[in-house]
Design a protein around this motif. Sequence first.
Motif, PDB file in Angstrom:
ATOM      1  N   LEU A   7      -6.343   1.921  -1.004  1.00  0.00           N
ATOM      2  CA  LEU A   7      -6.957   2.439   0.208  1.00  0.00           C
ATOM      3  C   LEU A   7      -8.457   2.185   0.205  1.00  0.00           C
TER       4      LEU A   7
ATOM      5  N   GLY B 239      -5.962   5.838   6.597  1.00  0.00           N
ATOM      6  CA  GLY B 239      -4.797   5.838   5.737  1.00  0.00           C
ATOM      7  C   GLY B 239      -4.120   4.504   5.515  1.00  0.00           C
ATOM      8  N   ARG B 240      -4.558   3.447   6.221  1.00  0.00           N
ATOM      9  CA  ARG B 240      -3.839   2.177   6.151  1.00  0.00           C
ATOM     10  C   ARG B 240      -4.737   0.991   5.810  1.00  0.00           C
TER      11      ARG B 240
ATOM     12  N   TRP C 225       0.978   3.900   1.810  1.00  0.00           N
ATOM     13  CA  TRP C 225       1.424   4.534   3.049  1.00  0.00           C
ATOM     14  C   TRP C 225       2.744   3.985   3.581  1.00  0.00           C
TER      15      TRP C 225
ATOM     16  N   THR D 100      -6.738  -1.312   3.653  1.00  0.00           N
ATOM     17  CA  THR D 100      -6.729  -1.557   2.214  1.00  0.00           C
ATOM     18  C   THR D 100      -7.856  -2.504   1.798  1.00  0.00           C
TER      19      THR D 100
ATOM     20  N   PRO E 205       0.840  -1.203   0.000  1.00  0.00           N
ATOM     21  CA  PRO E 205       0.000   0.000   0.000  1.00  0.00           C
ATOM     22  C   PRO E 205       0.870   1.245   0.000  1.00  0.00           C
TER      23      PRO E 205
ATOM     24  N   THR F 109      -1.587  -2.715  10.239  1.00  0.00           N
ATOM     25  CA  THR F 109      -2.050  -1.330  10.207  1.00  0.00           C
ATOM     26  C   THR F 109      -1.798  -0.560  11.498  1.00  0.00           C
TER      27      THR F 109
END
Length: 550
Positions: free
Chosen positions: A431, A516-517, A366, A519, A364, A481
């Motif tokens: 995301l 933000g984490r 981030w 997925t 991902p 995460t």
Amino acid sequence: MTGTDDGRAGDGGQVGDGGETGEAGGSAWSPLRRRVFRDLWLAQFTSNVGSWMQTVGAQWLLVGHGAAQVSLVQLAAGLPVLFLALPAGVLADLVDRRRLLLAMQAAMALVAAALAVLAFTGRLGPWTLLALTFLLGCGNALNGPAWQAVQPSLVPRDELRQAAALGAVNLNLARAVGPALGGLLIAVLGVGWTFAVNAASFLAILAVLATWRPGTPARVPRPGQEREHLIAALRAGGRYVRSAPRIRRILLRSALFVPGASALWTLLPVSAHQSLGLGAAGYGLLLGAVGLGAVAGAAALPALSRQVGGNGALALAGAVFAGALVTLAVGAGVPVAFLALVLAGAAWITALSTLNAGLQVALPAWVRARASAFYLLVFQGGSALGALCWGQVAQHAGVSAAMLLAALVLLGGVLSLRRLPLPGGRTDPTLSEAWPEPRLTVEPAPQDGPVLVTVTYRVRAERAPAFVTAMRKVESSRRRTGAVSWGLYRDAARPEQFVETFTVTSWSEHCAQHHGRYTGTDRAFETDARALLTGEPTVTHAVMAHDRDA
């Protein structure tokens, strides 16, 4: 999926993970149709050629000071990666990657220019040369993760395998061309000009980066979040890698290939001189064979990946590279050695592109640079340790024995693919906003914590074993995460009730999990587990109580 006209590509869609799917879209050269990728590729080739020219110049300056100091050139250039790769990965995930690349390229250009000025004025001593080479190595170490992380934004995800192959072709072609040009320049104009050309070569990358406008949005914290701090971000990257089986397996496969393969780069100059009786020109010819093989391997890679998948490509690459080492070890003659090195170049490209592309499509956004830093650490560390090992073996048992032993190490890695393959299946690193917002009466401050999240589930008895199995994947999701602890408990009084608990270091970290984490893959794991429930789960959030709360 297609990229935009300027080379950018979106992050959406499910993609193969580099395992048995072996997906590769388009031709081997399709990434070069993307303007920014093509411009950066050509600029990087120019810079790589300059770097190899400078390496030749540095080694030539130190020839009169003994072999030990000559070997320190490679050590000074490569050592910074071992202790700067991970901080560099964190930095590349926290700041604007384009600006970071611009700063590092400009800094390295200045250091190379300083080397040139000192060489022209006759004031470049051995230790000054090594110190400035070390600074260039620091720049490369800080530059590497950001460079790796921008690649997925330059091409569509189905072209990442070809992009990785072209990146390896770039380096190998420069390895073949740079030393030859460096030697010619030293003979005609002097050593100082190799440093001057290297300094000028950075201008090509700076020009492309200055005009590139990536479409990645700024990293603006969402409500309840604050910007990650360096140490916290480093820990988050480590937690991600520890809790991501796909990434760990790619790192393992790298560790099982790179040290054995490094014997070729370490011992080829000695083999060319001692076994094949070649001089500098003949050694350059052998390096050209590797570059030719790299181009051929890149061209064949998409079709090969579709036919045999990622694990098949790795097995073939390991076996072919081992065969090339055996051929060089037995001293079969220059024409056979040339052919063996063409195959070795193709095998090297195949293995590195399969691993690198598998890494990039699974990560991902981030954490992409941080995880890439772990990959670079394994790659560079494996190369350095392998070079040290094979040099010692060759010193005591001979070059042929060292190459044969390295071939056995590579074949051992090939055999291990049966028990330790790259993971198959598909992954979606895009995301997702599917995780519902917590319902709160009082909003904690971003720094408050730790945070204890409790989720209560109801599951029919016959579905309990399947639910526990499904929750193991949810556990890996929570830990990736941000969770620092996790547990799943069954109520002894009500066996149909399960309680999941996990803790996160702060409220800001938990908000990052939401925004933000999380997925598409994380969502799929949670969806599979919740499909076994008899109703909606109940979620509670508790924040560590402090004296000020009394």
